[in-house]
Design an enzyme around this catalytic site. Structure first.
Site, PDB file in Angstrom:
ATOM      1  N   ALA A 144       0.839  -1.207   0.000  1.00 44.71           N
ATOM      2  CA  ALA A 144       0.000   0.000   0.000  1.00 44.71           C
ATOM      3  C   ALA A 144       0.873   1.255   0.000  1.00 44.71           C
ATOM      4  CB  ALA A 144      -0.937  -0.008   1.198  1.00 44.71           C
ATOM      5  N   LEU A 147       2.567   1.821  -3.294  1.00 45.93           N
ATOM      6  CA  LEU A 147       1.579   2.292  -4.271  1.00 45.93           C
ATOM      7  C   LEU A 147       1.325   3.783  -4.093  1.00 45.93           C
ATOM      8  CD1 LEU A 147      -0.679   1.729  -6.417  1.00 45.93           C
ATOM      9  CD2 LEU A 147      -2.191   1.269  -4.479  1.00 45.93           C
ATOM     10  N   TYR A 148       1.038   4.203  -2.874  1.00 39.12           N
ATOM     11  CA  TYR A 148       0.713   5.610  -2.652  1.00 39.12           C
ATOM     12  C   TYR A 148       1.888   6.523  -2.993  1.00 39.12           C
ATOM     13  CZ  TYR A 148      -3.267   3.540  -0.229  1.00 39.12           C
ATOM     14  OH  TYR A 148      -4.386   2.811   0.080  1.00 39.12           O
ATOM     15  N   ARG A 149       3.086   6.117  -2.655  1.00 48.27           N
ATOM     16  CA  ARG A 149       4.261   6.920  -2.998  1.00 48.27           C
ATOM     17  C   ARG A 149       4.449   7.002  -4.506  1.00 48.27           C
ATOM     18  NH1 ARG A 149       4.438   9.867   1.432  1.00 48.27           N
ATOM     19  NH2 ARG A 149       5.689   9.005   3.117  1.00 48.27           N
TER      20      ARG A 149
END
Length: 193
Positions: A144, A147-149
């Protein structure tokens, strides 16, 4: 697998499946899932609601994501707002799309499903910024977090505790492209379906 946009009624029709994926992805106890079921159902009627789902070729729900326009009076919004400075409140919450849930069944993780869902959800979002919360984790090993980075999310708050949850969370945010921002004559951050 195929990614499809969902209207509120689509999510509500598949609410049992949504709660199942949510529970598997988050590892929550069954009694907590029943309360989440009610929240998720109510979220489908929020202003600016947008949702996506990933379905297997057999029609099984492999993942889903949704969000809506964040605003005063909403529990998450008010919790985060109370922890921000006034300049950060203005920057992040004035015209904000909140990614409320983004989950992939563990058996479908690691195949780009979450990235496709997030990309589609962000493309459908309206506002100046987007915020989400995620449990604190090792950024190098957490799918997660990676992904966000990759999608350009930055730290807004770290080690934040929501009432009723013993885990620390991070609040992450990013700007949305200007084309996705509402026109000045529109109500701030309110977008129809």
């Amino acid at each position: 697998m195929r990614l499809v946009p969902w209207q509120p009624d689509d999510l509500l029709r598949r609410l049992d499946d949504v709660v199942s994926v949510y529970g598997e992805a988050m590892g929550y106890r069954a009694e907590l899932l029943q309360t989440r079921r009610g929240y998720i159902g109510a979220h489908a009627r929020r202003p600016g609601f947008r949702a996506v789902a990933t379905l297997t070729t057999e029609g099984r729900l492999a993942g889903f994501g949704y969000g809506y326009t964040s605003g005063p009076g909403q529990w998450w919004h008010d919790q985060v707002r109370s922890a921000l400075t006034e300049p950060d409140r203005h920057r992040w919450l004035t015209s904000c799309f909140e990614v409320v849930e983004l989950h992939v069944r563990p058996s479908a993780q690691g195949h780009g499903v979450g990235a496709r869902q997030l990309r589609a959800l962000l493309a459908m979002a309206a506002g100046a910024t987007v915020l989400l919360s995620t449990p604190e984790a090792d950024e190098q090993t957490s799918r997660a977090w990676r992904l966000y980075r990759r999608f350009g999310f930055v730290d807004v708050l770290r080690d934040f505790y929501f009432p009723g949850d013993e885990r620390a969370f991070a609040i992450l945010g990013r700007d949305l492209p200007p084309a996705q921002r509402p026109a000045p004559e529109d109500a701030p951050g309110i977008v129809g379906i």
